[in-house]
Design a protein around this motif. Structure first.
Motif, PDB file in Angstrom:
ATOM      1  N   GLU A 199     -65.961   8.216 -25.542  1.00  0.00           N
ATOM      2  CA  GLU A 199     -66.906   9.325 -25.447  1.00  0.00           C
ATOM      3  C   GLU A 199     -68.271   8.760 -25.053  1.00  0.00           C
ATOM      4  OE1 GLU A 199     -65.130  12.543 -28.621  1.00  0.00           O
ATOM      5  OE2 GLU A 199     -66.648  11.149 -29.333  1.00  0.00           O
ATOM      6  N   VAL A 200     -68.883   9.363 -24.044  1.00  0.00           N
ATOM      7  CA  VAL A 200     -70.169   8.877 -23.551  1.00  0.00           C
ATOM      8  C   VAL A 200     -71.297   9.576 -24.302  1.00  0.00           C
ATOM      9  CG1 VAL A 200     -71.686   8.645 -21.552  1.00  0.00           C
ATOM     10  CG2 VAL A 200     -69.212   8.355 -21.283  1.00  0.00           C
ATOM     11  N   VAL A 201     -72.058   8.803 -25.067  1.00  0.00           N
ATOM     12  CA  VAL A 201     -73.239   9.314 -25.750  1.00  0.00           C
ATOM     13  C   VAL A 201     -74.444   9.254 -24.821  1.00  0.00           C
ATOM     14  CG1 VAL A 201     -74.833   8.957 -27.690  1.00  0.00           C
ATOM     15  CG2 VAL A 201     -72.364   8.616 -27.999  1.00  0.00           C
ATOM     16  N   ARG A 202     -74.597   8.101 -24.188  1.00  0.00           N
ATOM     17  CA  ARG A 202     -75.711   7.876 -23.261  1.00  0.00           C
ATOM     18  C   ARG A 202     -75.189   6.988 -22.141  1.00  0.00           C
ATOM     19  NH1 ARG A 202     -78.637   5.595 -26.587  1.00  0.00           N
ATOM     20  NH2 ARG A 202     -79.687   7.439 -27.406  1.00  0.00           N
ATOM     21  N   GLY A 203     -75.118   7.518 -20.932  1.00  0.00           N
ATOM     22  CA  GLY A 203     -74.511   6.788 -19.830  1.00  0.00           C
ATOM     23  C   GLY A 203     -75.493   5.918 -19.073  1.00  0.00           C
ATOM     24  N   VAL A 204     -74.928   5.079 -18.210  1.00  0.00           N
ATOM     25  CA  VAL A 204     -75.731   4.230 -17.338  1.00  0.00           C
ATOM     26  C   VAL A 204     -76.060   5.007 -16.074  1.00  0.00           C
ATOM     27  CG1 VAL A 204     -75.761   2.089 -16.023  1.00  0.00           C
ATOM     28  CG2 VAL A 204     -74.681   2.148 -18.260  1.00  0.00           C
ATOM     29  N   ALA A 205     -77.339   5.070 -15.729  1.00  0.00           N
ATOM     30  CA  ALA A 205     -77.773   5.772 -14.526  1.00  0.00           C
ATOM     31  C   ALA A 205     -77.291   5.022 -13.292  1.00  0.00           C
ATOM     32  CB  ALA A 205     -79.293   5.917 -14.519  1.00  0.00           C
TER      33      ALA A 205
END
Length: 219
Positions: A199-205
């Motif tokens: 689950e992605v909480v905060r992804g890489v831009a």
């Protein structure tokens, strides 16, 4: 990193028990705690487990991002695809596909997903031996869903993907944003120790920097 994260390390890793090691089960993590981690962050768990262990982005190599937990276990993603693990009972040694034809690696809206994807997994058994397995996977859209990740709700499309080789069959599942195909959640093969839920909480831009403070935007 916040003290609560480091304090979960333990001898075998308190979070490690969730990912296949001996040890105590991890405690639930709140959104407020996750917001203290200044890096791209994912939650990683097992199907059937009510809890997920946080991992933060520790290394970026081109479009491969390696996440690590307090126990030192690692999961490497390329886009939304698990390409390697380290520290589980039996790790995924490597993964290969045509990135242009693989919508999990190179995201695209659900209606643009291909009818067939060839996925090549290199599994490592408990004895350290590595072998390749070529799977023919056929994604199919199941429909819109509402999911919750770390206390936030997301409108997504669920995609089911039966895969088969001459010796094994499995099913991957993906929950992607309808407009972009961004992978919010997945349940996918991650070696002989079994599937992982990511689950992605905060992804890489897109510029590929893992530290949230340096991102132009956080996904």
């Amino acid at each position: 990193l916040p003290g609560w994260f480091l304090s979960t390390r333990g001898e075998a890793g308190e979070l490690g028990g969730l990912l296949g090691r001996e040890g105590d089960a991890p405690q639930p993590v709140t959104r407020a705690q996750l917001d203290e981690i200044p890096f791209a962050t994912i939650l990683v768990g097992r199907p059937g487990s009510p809890l997920s262990a946080p991992m933060f982005a520790a290394a970026v190599n081109d479009d491969y991002v390696t996440y690590v937990n307090a126990a030192g276990q690692r999961v490497t993603l390329r886009g939304g695809q698990v390409t390697a693990t380290h520290g589980l009972i039996a790790d995924l040694a490597a993964y290969r596909s045509d990135p242009g034809a693989d919508p999990v690696v190179t995201r695209r809206p659900p209606e643009a997903w291909p009818q067939e994807v060839v996925r090549i997994y290199r599994d490592r058994d408990a004895g350290g031996r590595v072998f390749s397995r070529t799977m023919i996977c056929r994604p199919r859209v199941l429909g819109p869903r509402r999911i919750e990740i770390a206390e936030l709700g997301f409108d997504v499309v669920e995609i089911e993907e039966p895969c088969a080789s001459p010796t094994r069959s499995l099913v991957n599942r993906y929950w992607v944003e309808p407009a972009t195909g961004f992978m919010r959640r997945s349940e996918q093969w991650a070696g002989l120790s079994g599937p992982l839920i990511i689950e992605v909480v905060r992804g890489v831009a897109p510029q590929g920097c893992a530290r949230a403070g340096r991102l132009g935007s956080v996904l």
